[in-house]
Scaffold this motif. Structure first.
Motif, mmCIF file in Angstrom:
data_model
loop_
_atom_site.group_PDB
_atom_site.id
_atom_site.type_symbol
_atom_site.label_atom_id
_atom_site.label_comp_id
_atom_site.label_asym_id
_atom_site.label_seq_id
_atom_site.Cartn_x
_atom_site.Cartn_y
_atom_site.Cartn_z
ATOM 1 N N ASP A 1 21.837 -38.573 11.376
ATOM 2 C CA ASP A 1 22.485 -39.471 10.414
ATOM 3 C C ASP A 1 22.230 -38.983 8.997
ATOM 4 N N ASP B 1 23.123 -40.299 6.339
ATOM 5 C CA ASP B 1 22.970 -41.424 5.409
ATOM 6 C C ASP B 1 21.675 -42.203 5.608
ATOM 7 N N ASN C 1 29.302 -39.939 9.060
ATOM 8 C CA ASN C 1 27.955 -39.703 8.545
ATOM 9 C C ASN C 1 27.049 -38.996 9.545
#
Length: 211
Positions: free
Chosen positions: A82, A84, A175
């Protein structure tokens, strides 16, 4: 099994026994063991998509160089990083900070400082965010394979797949990056396991660039 045995015996096997399923509880145990992998600021920016159904595995196989082990293995893990996960307000970043506070490692008033520190370290550029996600997901992926070996399972990591098409086919948000796929199951004993491949020695690994 000692770690030396796990490290030496773990192999990327090409042939899985399709008649030997991996119990869900064993797969869960493998993931929970691997979750102890280290991560930057303990943000743990990894997730998994677990494929066990024949139709979904065949869908992936068509996008992954038609590798037979994808459909032969009882389970295929799509490891996700991920990009983010460092962002202030991200659910796991907030949980991470709350856990630091609960453990007495930070004070509630340090929330803004924590967010800025994560942003400076991992969010200063798209390249840093990408490296953050892939690096940490790779720690987790390797831990998955070692955990599998400890539990008597065999694995094979794969990066031969059409990344953007896989992400689109399985509805994976932008993301996430997919560092690798991991086939999980039991080696097909009707096949022959080839000799272990060569590995660099200490003197080949250790380098110096001093002037």
């Amino acid at each position: 099994m000692h770690f030396a045995e796990i490290a030496e015996q773990r192999r990327a096997v090409n042939f899985f026994d399709p008649a030997r399923p991996v119990p869900q509880e064993l797969l869960r145990r493998m993931v929970e063991m691997a979750a102890h992998a280290p991560s930057s600021y303990n943000l743990q920016p990894w997730s998994l998509v677990v494929l066990t159904g024949p139709e979904e595995k065949m869908k992936l196989r068509k996008l992954a160089m038609d590798q037979p082990k994808i459909t032969e293995a009882p389970a295929v893990l799509m490891v996700l990083g991920d990009r983010d996960a460092w962002r202030p307000g991200h659910p796991f970043a907030e949980k991470d900070f709350a856990q630091f506070v609960a453990a007495g490692l930070m004070q509630p008033g340090q929330h803004e400082w924590f967010g800025k520190a994560c942003t400076n370290l991992y969010g200063s550029s798209p390249e840093f965010s990408h490296a953050f996600a892939v690096k940490n997901a790779a720690f987790f992926a390797m831990s998955l394979m070692y955990a599998a070996k400890e539990l008597g399972l065999d694995t094979h990591p794969m990066d031969g797949f059409r990344h953007h098409e896989v992400r689109e086919a399985f509805g994976i948000p932008e993301n996430y990056w997919i560092p690798c796929l991991i086939a999980v199951g039991y080696f097909d004993r009707a096949k022959t396991l080839p000799p272990a491949k060569w590995r660099k020695g200490y003197d080949e690994i250790v380098v110096s660039f001093g002037k």
